[in-house]
Design an enzyme around this catalytic site. Structure first.
Site, PDB file in Angstrom:
ATOM      1  CG  HIS A 267      -1.929  -1.129   1.202  1.00 51.81           C
ATOM      2  ND1 HIS A 267      -2.737  -1.452   0.143  1.00 51.81           N
ATOM      3  CD2 HIS A 267      -2.166  -2.069   2.162  1.00 51.81           C
ATOM      4  CE1 HIS A 267      -3.445  -2.525   0.442  1.00 51.81           C
ATOM      5  NE2 HIS A 267      -3.113  -2.930   1.646  1.00 51.81           N
ATOM      6  CG  ASP A 318      -5.289  -5.998  -0.087  1.00 51.81           C
ATOM      7  OD1 ASP A 318      -5.231  -6.935   0.731  1.00 51.81           O
ATOM      8  OD2 ASP A 318      -5.343  -4.804   0.252  1.00 51.81           O
TER       9      ASP A 318
END
Length: 446
Positions: A267, A318
């Protein structure tokens, strides 16, 4: 016996080339030449190396659609995720992960980085085989035709200074030393298995206090395996970290030896200029997961700035809001356009490299993600005549795939020399039905 495929067009290191013969011996590419098809099996469209999904939580797939009602943010989504985490057992996790990985194979993914923290029983007590949940993930990947980097996560606290609670008690080993003992046993179980890489992870600085980070880093350094960590996904995480430690998450990882070329910051959305510099100078990979980051209203990370400072960019699905690395790739560019009001931050071949070679390297498979002799024999063929890609080929075949194709345009996947997808169908059968059964089981209330 060698197998030979004739690629109508292939994306080679030197660019898109017409009429390419790829000869495979075992699980490796033996030769890549130009020539006539002869008796070779034909692969239509554009053939690219296998895609690497550098960040996955397989069980999050059960949340697709279910979390799209109402309002909220990352933290309200997390509460729903914990409900699924509380219900899974080794058998149901195997079923769910097998179906999820088969969905990935249909999308052209040949290697997955599974960020694994669902370790123990619902009451927090280890199973008789402490790594049975990890073994289920490896078995699932193999059955679906993927290599796997199983990134075993250290997870010790429920927040800064807070104990584990609720479903989180399944994630923890008590302290980093006990985590390391279990992780060592997991690594020993797959020693010498070329299709499995046992890496490690610091779940996040909110879940691993600074004094425990060096234990995870030492494991990575000693075994020369990947180390991944969730980093600065939420502003609230950063604020709490600075309040507790007078340092950002990146600074803590830097000071405790967890950054470097084998590391990946996942991220990295809310960074200071110093954070960007520390990640870049250390050569730490950064895994962008745009479909999840926008689904959870996380924000847009500084991907281009990180790359220019020295951080190789990789891609992950993810939470599996969708499983489509072409969508992840173009979102990196399109999100930059939204943030800057300017187009053209990334070339299509840079984004495809992030999804292939760079992603594999970050997962401990540097000899994958390229159509060259000696590399893993991963060939993914994408249609150039679908309603999305028709008319956009020619000299712009890579651009057509990155900016127009979807996972549905993948028609053939050869992973490690093994055919796993033909004409858009997986060798395991109806993956949609598999997913429906597995998700139903994982989400049913006792």
């Amino acid at each position: 016996m060698p197998l030979t495929y004739w690629c109508e067009r292939a994306w080679l290191p030197e660019g898109v080339t017409d009429g390419v013969l790829v000869e495979i011996e075992g699980d490796r590419i033996a030769r890549v030449t130009r020539g006539e098809p002869g008796g070779a099996e034909r692969l239509a469209g554009l053939t690219i190396p296998g895609l690497a999904n550098a960040h996955s939580h397989a069980f999050h797939r059960a949340l697709r659609g279910a979390t799209q009602t109402g309002t909220g943010d990352f933290w309200t989504w997390r509460d729903q995720m914990y409900q699924v985490a509380a219900r899974l057992d080794p058998e149901s996790y195997l079923d769910l992960a097998r179906a999820v990985y088969a969905e990935m194979a249909l999308a052209g993914i040949t290697c997955v980085g599974e960020f694994h923290y669902l370790h123990h029983g619902p009451d927090g007590r280890p199973y008789d085989e402490p790594n049975i949940m990890g073994h289920a993930l490896v078995e699932a990947a193999r059955e679906a035709g993927l290599r796997i980097a199983l990134l075993d996560a250290c997870y010790l606290t429920g927040g800064f200074g807070a104990p584990l609670a609720g479903a989180q008690i399944r994630f923890g080993d008590g302290d980093s030393e006990r985590w390391a003992v279990r992780a060592e046993a997991l690594a020993a179980a797959y020693a010498g298995r070329p299709d499995v890489e046992i890496g490690v992870a610091v779940h996040s600085v909110r879940a691993v206090p600074p004094e425990h980070v060096p234990v995870v880093a030492e494991f990575s350094h000693r075994r020369a395996v990947p180390l991944h960590a969730h980093v600065s996904e939420q502003p609230a995480e950063n604020a709490a970290c600075v309040e507790m430690y007078a340092a950002t998450p990146v600074r803590i990882l830097h000071e405790h030896g967890a950054l470097g070329p084998r590391s990946t910051a996942v991220h990295a959305t809310h960074l200071t200029e110093v954070d960007v510099e520390l990640l870049g100078r250390s050569g730490t990979h950064v895994c962008m997961c745009p479909t999840t980051e926008r689904d959870l209203a996380d924000g847009i990370g500084p991907a281009r700035a990180l790359c220019e400072r020295g951080s190789p960019i990789t891609l992950g699905s993810d939470s599996h809001a969708v499983i489509d690395l072409f969508e992840e790739a173009r979102a990196v560019e399109l999100d930059e356009r939204l943030a800057t009001h300017r187009r053209g931050h990334w070339r299509a071949d840079e984004l495809l490299t992030a999804a292939t070679g760079t992603g594999h390297t970050s997962l401990g498979f540097p000899d994958a993600g390229m159509l060259v002799p000696g590399a893993w024999a991963d060939l993914v063929s994408v249609r150039l005549d679908s309603v999305r890609t028709a008319g956009a080929g020619g000299e712009a075949a890579v651009e057509a795939v990155v900016y127009a194709a979807t996972a549905a345009d993948v028609h053939s996947v050869i992973s490690g020399g093994r055919r796993v997808v033909s004409e858009g169908r997986h060798v395991l059968g109806d993956v949609g039905a598999m997913l429906a059964r597995a998700i139903g089981r994982a989400t049913e209330r006792p």
